[in-house]
Scaffold this motif. Structure first.
Motif: not given
Length: 406
Positions: A310-331
């Protein structure tokens, strides 16, 4: 071009004997070579004359990467550049096979979640370095991620192929677009671009490692976008308004005081574009959102494994955000609990947690420095990056020297 085995390639500082062809593509080819003086194996990328500028661009990007003075970058080590018969050549450390080949060797059997974490952490470090240096790779995919050595360093990877990379501040939507399975909605819809497209590409890579198949179809942009909207929702209406290609895929529905964008039906898309799109079944067919990815694996018997999934899926959702400004940054992604394993810290004595920690510790052991590496900073000969490419003008002499060494 046809490069024969035992051809000698000559730079200002080294002679390389061609041993084997490793890869061939639209850019040119990559050959396995042996340094005549030291017997060291290296990979040399020979860029087609028609793609010469791409080779020069890649060299300049590695010159920029040399500015990073931190630890391991998880980026392939660049050694030097030169010319051979008017082909731009770049020499790199020798690596193993790429991630796609690795999964294919497993008959597309997916990786365990705690193995995906090991790869994700290394690649996020690479993206963090690129972001700090304001470089965007632009072609993150399984083919451009190499295992270092499957036997001695299992799960250790490096990012390669910077031929399409650019400084982020000068990026625009070029004619070339990455493969559809890794192409972000920012690129498809012609949004203003930044390094967030690399995070999207990495998210697609991790989904592939989890599924053993590409999450998004690769036949047509409309089909790819329709699966994105189904699983992730559509980008914000304000953002869609600024997309130069939004009207190709979406229709604007205006109300009395507001408006919204809706994805065109296949019939509407055909009427407007003349392009027939068939929505075929795929790995996404039985998914309604990314949370449904857990259905793709048998229910874990260990609750810690379920928590990790579930933690992996949560990170994946943040990486695949359709809005680029909300997409998670590397740090921020590196500090996500899936990477830090904070969500498992209370159960440190569990065999699953111990095995997961061991995998992370082993791969993050400090890598020995390699001479002439981009991460080595000042130890890299200045001429390797800043000088005019050396032109091989004395092949007969080089070949004679190579034969004497043999």
């Amino acid at each position: 071009f046809n490069l024969q085995k035992n051809t000698v390639l000559v730079s200002k500082t080294n002679q390389f004997l061609v041993e084997d062809l490793m890869a061939r593509g639209g850019y040119g080819c990559v050959v396995k070579c042996r340094k005549v003086e030291t017997e060291e194996r290296v990979a040399i990328k020979l860029v087609k004359r028609s793609q010469y500028d791409s080779g020069v661009n890649e060299m300049k990007i590695f010159k920029t990467l040399r500015q990073f003075k931190g630890g391991n970058t998880n980026i392939v080590k660049f050694l030097e550049h030169f010319e051979h018969n008017n082909h731009f050549c770049l020499a790199f450390e020798m690596l193993d096979i790429n991630l796609y080949e690795f999964i294919r060797c497993r008959y597309f059997f997916p990786l365990d979640v705690n193995e995906i974490r090991v790869l994700a952490q290394q690649l996020l470090v690479a993206l963090k370095v690129l972001k700090e240096l304001r470089v965007t790779h632009r072609d993150i995919k399984c083919d451009n991620i190499m295992l270092v050595d499957r036997v001695s360093q299992p799960l250790r990877v490096k990012l390669i192929d910077f031929g399409l990379s650019t400084r982020t501040y000068s990026m625009r939507n070029y004619v070339f677009k990455q493969p559809l399975s890794y192409r972000s909605p920012d690129v498809i819809l012609d949004f203003p671009l930044d390094e967030a497209i690399d995070m999207w590409g990495l998210g697609c890579v991790l989904a592939f490692l989890y599924l053993g198949r590409h999450l998004f179809p690769s036949r047509a942009e409309y089909e790819t976008l329709s699966v994105m909207v189904k699983l992730l929702g559509k980008p914000h209406d304000t953002l869609l308004t600024f997309g130069l290609s939004t009207g190709r895929f979406f229709k604007c529905v205006k109300g009395e005081f507001t408006y919204t964008w809706l994805l065109k039906t296949t019939e509407e898309y055909y009427n407007d574009s003349g392009e027939v799109v068939v929505l075929r079944p795929g790995v996404h067919s039985d998914l309604s959102c990314l949370d449904d990815l857990q259905k793709k694996r048998p229910e874990p018997k260990n609750p810690l494994e379920k928590r990790d999934l579930l933690s992996f899926i949560d990170l994946l959702k943040k990486m695949l955000d359709m809005n680029p400004s909300r997409r998670i940054a590397p740090l921020k992604a590196l500090n996500h609990e899936f990477i830090t394993m904070a969500h498992l810290s209370a159960d440190s004595s569990s065999s699953y947690v111990i095995a997961s920690q061991t995998k992370m510790i082993k791969v993050n052991e400090e890598e020995p420095e390699v001479e002439n590496s981009t991460s080595a900073g000042p130890s890299l000969p200045q001429e390797s990056l800043d000088s005019t490419p050396h032109v091989d003008g004395n092949k007969d002499s080089a070949k004679k020297t190579a034969e004497q060494k043999q």
